[in-house]
Design a protein around this motif. Structure first.
Motif, short mmCIF file in Angstrom:
data_model
loop_
_atom_site.label_atom_id
_atom_site.label_comp_id
_atom_site.label_asym_id
_atom_site.label_seq_id
_atom_site.Cartn_x
_atom_site.Cartn_y
_atom_site.Cartn_z
N THR A 1 80.46 29.76 70.09
CA THR A 1 79.91 29.07 68.91
C THR A 1 80.98 28.20 68.22
O THR A 1 80.63 27.30 67.47
N LEU A 2 82.23 28.50 68.45
CA LEU A 2 83.38 27.83 67.81
C LEU A 2 83.43 28.05 66.29
O LEU A 2 84.14 27.37 65.58
N ASN A 3 82.66 29.01 65.82
CA ASN A 3 82.77 29.46 64.43
C ASN A 3 83.84 30.55 64.34
O ASN A 3 84.22 31.14 65.37
N LEU B 1 75.57 25.25 62.98
CA LEU B 1 75.21 26.66 63.17
C LEU B 1 75.93 27.50 62.12
O LEU B 1 77.16 27.58 62.13
N MET B 2 75.17 28.14 61.25
CA MET B 2 75.83 28.92 60.19
C MET B 2 76.46 30.20 60.71
O MET B 2 75.90 30.88 61.57
N LEU B 3 77.63 30.48 60.16
CA LEU B 3 78.32 31.73 60.45
C LEU B 3 77.54 32.87 59.77
O LEU B 3 76.76 32.63 58.85
N ASP B 4 77.78 34.09 60.22
CA ASP B 4 77.13 35.26 59.62
C ASP B 4 77.71 35.48 58.22
O ASP B 4 78.72 36.16 58.04
N MET B 5 77.02 34.90 57.22
CA MET B 5 77.56 34.96 55.86
C MET B 5 77.41 36.34 55.22
O MET B 5 78.11 36.65 54.26
N GLY C 1 70.20 23.55 56.98
CA GLY C 1 70.27 24.67 57.92
C GLY C 1 70.31 26.03 57.22
O GLY C 1 70.54 26.11 56.01
N TYR C 2 70.06 27.05 57.97
CA TYR C 2 70.10 28.41 57.41
C TYR C 2 70.41 29.40 58.52
O TYR C 2 70.40 29.07 59.70
N ALA D 1 66.42 28.33 65.03
CA ALA D 1 65.57 27.59 64.10
C ALA D 1 66.35 27.06 62.91
O ALA D 1 66.01 26.02 62.34
N GLY D 2 67.42 27.76 62.52
CA GLY D 2 68.19 27.34 61.35
C GLY D 2 69.34 26.40 61.67
O GLY D 2 70.08 25.99 60.77
N HIS D 3 69.52 26.08 62.95
CA HIS D 3 70.61 25.18 63.38
C HIS D 3 70.27 23.77 62.92
O HIS D 3 69.19 23.27 63.22
#
Ligand SMILES: Cc1ncc(COP(=O)(O)O)c(C=O)c1O
Length: 411
Positions: free
Chosen positions: A108-110, A149-153, A177-178, A318-320
Motif C-alpha cells: 500500500t506504501l502507507n 487509500l486511507m491508512l487505518d486511522m 475518500g474514506y 470503495a473509499g479509495h
C-alpha cells in the motif's frame, strides 16, 4: 518509434462552470480572499463531513498550519513515512520539529504501523538509533494516505491516545475518500485526528490551480488557523473592507501570508459540486486498468488481489479516492522501471514516479539516513510508476496505456 497516440499524465477537466465562477470573481472586483473562499470552505467542510475548513494558498501551507496548531513543540520528533512527498517532512521542519522517517507497507506504501509500534515502544528500534543516534522525544505523527487509500486511522488513534499528543493527516490525495472502521462505519480525514490537510494542486482530484485546506472539528483551532493564514491578524481584509467596518486590526501572533485567493477558490467550487461524478470517473479508470492489465507478468496493480488483501479487504476499495494509479514492477519484470518509463514515453505515454523515498534524498542523508534503512520502501520504489489517471481520460487512451504497458512487459 512513432507514437500512435499522446497520452499526458494529467489533463485538467474544467469547463464552462469553472469559467463562470472565475468570471464572477473578476466581475465582483474582489480578487483576494473573500466570498468565493468562504463558499469553498463551506462546500468542502460539508462534502468531507467536517465542522470546519480553512482555505490556504497550497497544501504545504495547510500542513504547516495544521502542525503549528497541533501542540507539537520545536525539537520534538514527528513520525512520518519515508515514502512521501517533500512537503510532509518540510512542514514538520517548518515548526522546528524533527521528521522521524518510518518504514512503509511494501504494497500500500502507507505507514507500516508495526514499525511505528516498535519505534514507539523502543526508539532503539529506529535505524538512526541503531547507528548510535539519539531520537528526540516523539510527540506527533503525520500519516499520509498514499494515492487516495486511507491508512487505518483507528489504529493511529489508539497509538495517539496512549503515546503522543498530535496527529495531523496528510490528506492531499484523499478528496472524498474514506476508510471503513472495525464496525463498518466510514472514517473520513480529520475525524479521528486533530486536523487533516488537503491540497488543491493542479493534478489533484479537485483543483484550484494552487490551493489547500485544513479540516478540523475544533472551532478554536479553526479560528486560530484563519488568523495564522493571514499575518496573525485579528480579522481578514474582507471584513475590514466592509462598509462601515473599523479599519482597526491587531496583530495577535506571528502569522503567514498563506490565504487562498478568491480567483483560485472559484475554480474549485464547481468541482466540489460534482465531486462524486469526478470520483466515479477516476474509479472507472482504475477498474479498467485492473481489467486490462490483469495477469501481465511482473506487474503488481494497486487494486489486484494482493493489494486488496494488504488494504484490509475488498470493502476498503470503495473509499479509495484514486488520486494516483501507482503500479509496481516486480524484480521478475522483463524490464526495469526506468526502461519501462522510457519505452512508455516512446509510445507517447507520460508516466511519473511518486516518489523517491525521503531517506534517499541528499537533505535526509545529511540527517543521518542511509540506503538500506527502509528496505520495503526501497524495494517498492525500485519498481514504482504512476500511470495517467484523471477524470477526463478517454476509453481509447486507457486502452492505449494498458496495451503499451502490456506490450513492454510481455515482449
Ligand atoms: C502527499 C502530499 N502532501 C502534500 C502535498 C503538498 O501540496 P501542495 O502542492 O498543494 O503544496 C502534496 C502535493 O502534491 C502531496 O502529494
Amino acid at each position: 518509434m512513432t507514437a500512435k497516440m499522446e497520452v499526458p499524465f494529467f489533463r485538467a477537466d474544467l469547463g464552462q462552470a469553472e469559467k463562470d465562477e472565475v468570471l464572477r470573481v473578476i466581475d465582483s472586483g474582489w480578487l483576494t480572499t473573500g466570498r468565493a473562499c468562504a463558499e469553498l470552505e463551506e462546500a468542502v467542510a460539508a462534502y468531507m463531513g467536517r465542522e470546519f475548513a480553512v482555505g490556504t494558498n497550497n497544501g504545504t501551507a495547510a500542513l504547516h498550519l495544521a502542525l503549528l496548531t497541533s501542540g507539537i513543540q520545536p525539537g520534538h520528533g514527528v513520525l512520518i513515512p519515508t515514502h512521501t512527498f517533500a512537503a510532509t517532512a518540510e512542514a514538520v521542519l517548518y515548526v522546528g520539529a524533527v521528521p522521524v522517517l518510518c518504514e512503509v507497507d511494501p504494497i500500500t506504501l502507507n505507514l507500516d504501523l508495526e514499525f511505528v509500534k516498535a519505534v514507539i515502544h523502543d526508539p532503539g528500534n529506529h535505524p538512526l538509533a541503531r547507528r548510535g543516534g539519539k531520537l528526540p522525544p516523539i510527540t506527533g505523527m503525520v500519516p499520509v494516505h498514499y494515492a487516495g487509500l486511507m491508512l487505518d486511522m483507528e489504529r493511529v488513534d489508539h497509538f495517539a491516545d496512549h503515546h503522543y499528543q498530535a496527529v495531523v493527516e496528510d490528506a492531499a490525495h484523499v478528496f472524498g475518500g474514506y476508510r471503513l472502521g472495525k464496525e463498518g462505519q466510514k472514517i473520513t480525514p480529520g475525524q479521528l485526528s486533530g486536523a487533516a490537510a488537503l491540497s488543491f494542486y493542479a493534478t489533484k482530484n479537485v483543483t484550484s490551480g494552487e490551493g489547500g485546506m485544513v479540516l478540523s472539528e475544533d472551532e478554536e483551532r479553526a479560528e486560530r488557523l484563519r488568523r495564522l493564514r493571514l499575518h496573525g491578524l485579528s480579522k481578514g481584509a474582507y471584513k475590514r473592507f466592509e462598509r462601515g467596518a473599523s479599519w482597526r486590526v491587531d496583530i495577535e501572533e506571528l502569522g503567514f501570508k498563506y490565504n487562498l485567493p478568491d480567483v483560485n477558490a472559484a475554480l474549485a467550487l464547481p468541482q466540489v459540486a460534482r465531486a462524486d461524478e469526478l470520483w466515479a470517473r477516476r474509479r472507472a479508470v482504475a477498474e479498467a486498468y485492473a481489467e486490462l492489465l490483469a495477469g501481465v507478468p511482473g506487474l503488481h496493480l494497486p487494486n489486484d488481489a494482493e493489494a486488496v488483501e494488504a488494504m484490509g479487504g475488498a470493502g476498503q476499495l470503495a473509499g479509495h479516492s484514486w488520486h494516483l494509479y501507482a503500479v509496481r514492477l516486480g524484480a521478475d519484470a522483463r524490464v526495469s522501471r526506468d526502461e519501462c518509463l522510457a519505452q512508455m514515453a516512446e509510445r507517447g505515454v507520460t508516466c511519473l514516479v511518486h516518489w523517491q523515498p525521503l531517506h534517499l534524498h541528499p537533505l535526509y542523508a545529511q540527517m543521518g539516513y542511509e540506503t538500506g534503512d527502509f528496505p520495503a520502501a526501497e524495494a517498492s520504489f525500485e519498481g514504482l510508476m504512476s500511470l495517467p489517471l484523471f477524470a477526463g481520460l478517454r476509453p481509447e487512451e486507457i486502452e492505449y496505456v494498458a496495451a503499451s504497458l502490456r506490450e513492454i512487459l510481455q515482449g
